[in-house]
Design a protein around this motif. Structure first.
Motif, short mmCIF file in Angstrom:
data_model
loop_
_atom_site.label_atom_id
_atom_site.label_comp_id
_atom_site.label_asym_id
_atom_site.label_seq_id
_atom_site.Cartn_x
_atom_site.Cartn_y
_atom_site.Cartn_z
N LEU A 62 -29.14 -28.61 -6.67
CA LEU A 62 -29.84 -29.87 -6.46
C LEU A 62 -29.16 -30.66 -5.35
O LEU A 62 -29.51 -30.51 -4.18
N GLY A 63 -28.22 -31.52 -5.68
CA GLY A 63 -27.60 -32.37 -4.68
C GLY A 63 -26.91 -31.61 -3.55
O GLY A 63 -27.04 -31.97 -2.39
N VAL A 64 -26.18 -30.54 -3.90
CA VAL A 64 -25.49 -29.77 -2.86
C VAL A 64 -26.49 -29.07 -1.96
O VAL A 64 -26.43 -29.19 -0.73
N GLU A 65 -27.44 -28.37 -2.55
CA GLU A 65 -28.40 -27.62 -1.74
C GLU A 65 -29.28 -28.55 -0.91
O GLU A 65 -29.53 -28.27 0.27
N SER A 66 -29.75 -29.63 -1.47
CA SER A 66 -30.60 -30.55 -0.72
C SER A 66 -29.84 -31.18 0.45
O SER A 66 -30.37 -31.28 1.56
N THR A 67 -28.60 -31.56 0.22
CA THR A 67 -27.77 -32.11 1.29
C THR A 67 -27.55 -31.07 2.38
O THR A 67 -27.63 -31.37 3.58
N ALA A 68 -27.31 -29.84 1.98
CA ALA A 68 -27.08 -28.76 2.95
C ALA A 68 -28.31 -28.49 3.80
O ALA A 68 -28.20 -28.31 5.02
N ARG A 69 -29.46 -28.46 3.18
CA ARG A 69 -30.69 -28.19 3.95
C ARG A 69 -30.91 -29.28 5.01
O ARG A 69 -31.23 -28.99 6.15
N SER A 70 -30.70 -30.53 4.63
CA SER A 70 -30.84 -31.62 5.60
C SER A 70 -29.77 -31.53 6.69
O SER A 70 -30.05 -31.78 7.86
N ALA A 71 -28.56 -31.18 6.29
CA ALA A 71 -27.47 -31.05 7.27
C ALA A 71 -27.82 -30.00 8.33
O ALA A 71 -27.64 -30.23 9.53
N GLY A 121 -19.46 -29.95 -5.16
CA GLY A 121 -20.08 -30.90 -6.06
C GLY A 121 -20.96 -30.31 -7.13
O GLY A 121 -21.02 -29.10 -7.34
N ILE A 122 -21.68 -31.22 -7.78
CA ILE A 122 -22.57 -30.88 -8.89
C ILE A 122 -23.89 -31.61 -8.65
O ILE A 122 -23.88 -32.81 -8.39
N ALA A 123 -24.96 -30.98 -8.66
CA ALA A 123 -25.26 -29.63 -9.05
C ALA A 123 -25.54 -28.78 -7.80
O ALA A 123 -26.18 -29.22 -6.85
N THR A 124 -25.06 -27.56 -7.87
CA THR A 124 -25.19 -26.62 -6.76
C THR A 124 -26.61 -26.55 -6.23
O THR A 124 -26.83 -26.64 -5.02
N GLN A 174 -27.22 -19.38 -13.82
CA GLN A 174 -28.30 -18.86 -12.96
C GLN A 174 -28.67 -19.88 -11.88
O GLN A 174 -28.89 -19.50 -10.72
N GLU A 175 -28.74 -21.16 -12.23
CA GLU A 175 -29.05 -22.19 -11.24
C GLU A 175 -27.94 -22.33 -10.21
O GLU A 175 -28.19 -22.78 -9.09
N HIS A 176 -26.73 -21.98 -10.56
CA HIS A 176 -25.62 -21.96 -9.60
C HIS A 176 -25.71 -20.72 -8.71
O HIS A 176 -25.61 -20.82 -7.49
N ARG A 177 -25.89 -19.56 -9.33
CA ARG A 177 -25.90 -18.30 -8.58
C ARG A 177 -27.04 -18.20 -7.58
O ARG A 177 -26.85 -17.67 -6.48
N ALA A 178 -28.21 -18.67 -7.94
CA ALA A 178 -29.38 -18.50 -7.07
C ALA A 178 -29.14 -19.06 -5.66
O ALA A 178 -29.29 -18.33 -4.68
N PRO A 179 -28.75 -20.32 -5.49
CA PRO A 179 -28.51 -20.79 -4.13
C PRO A 179 -27.29 -20.14 -3.48
O PRO A 179 -27.31 -19.84 -2.29
#
Length: 173
Positions: free
Chosen positions: A116-125, A111-114, A145-150
């Motif tokens: 934001l939504g993807v990372e936040s969902t992953a952390r909760s998961a 998904g989009i954005a790596t 850069q915002e994609h690469r960092a996470p």
């Protein structure tokens, strides 16, 4: 190669809405993220594994901005649609209940954005005990850069980062 158990794995598509997919994102266009996500969703559906689409609505806003619905092809292929009102897909939604009802313990995220939504969902998961697989070539962010960092820093600590081509289904149980 990452082998998936189709009886315990769900695909979770984050914010594949027209207005988000059409943003200028990197390192690949939003439409490329959409195409990769749909290819993966087709594979999941073929083996009977669930596909869940998560979309965002702004809290307290009666009329959502144009393009706030899921891309039509995502809405058509999803088994379930979850509406979130925060960055991540779990907070204040029934996503966890939907997944647990299906016996899911592993999530494949796109998904989009790596970052934001993807990372936040992953952390909760991860906090909820799910294993997480990140499909790097089915994600993008507002900048490379915002994609690469996470992808390089956070995701390897939260789960497994892989490419679409490296996902395979294990034998049916």
């Amino acid at each position: 190669m990452r082998t998936l158990d189709h009886g315990r794995t769900a695909l979770v598509l984050i914010d594949l809405m027209d207005r988000i997919v059409d943003l200028p994102v990197e390192p690949r266009p939003g439409r490329a993220v959409l195409e990769a996500s749909l290819a993966l969703a087709t594979d999941f559906r073929a083996v009977g594994a669930p596909v869940v689409a998560v979309r965002v609505e702004r809290p307290g806003v009666e009329v959502q901005p144009p393009g706030s619905d899921l891309v039509a092809s995502v809405a058509e292929i999803a088994d379930e649609v979850v509406v979130k009102r925060s960055i991540g897909g779990f907070h204040g939604t029934d996503l966890d209940d939907l997944l647990r009802e299906r016996g899911v313990d592993t999530l494949v995220l796109t998904g989009i954005a790596t970052n934001l939504g993807v990372e936040s969902t992953a952390r909760s998961a991860v906090d909820l005990g799910y294993s997480v697989v990140f499909v790097e070539d089915a994600m993008a962010a507002l900048t490379a850069q915002e994609h690469r960092a996470p992808v390089e820093l956070s995701f390897p600590r939260l789960g497994e980062v892989t490419a679409l081509a490296d996902l395979v289904w294990g034998p049916a149980n």
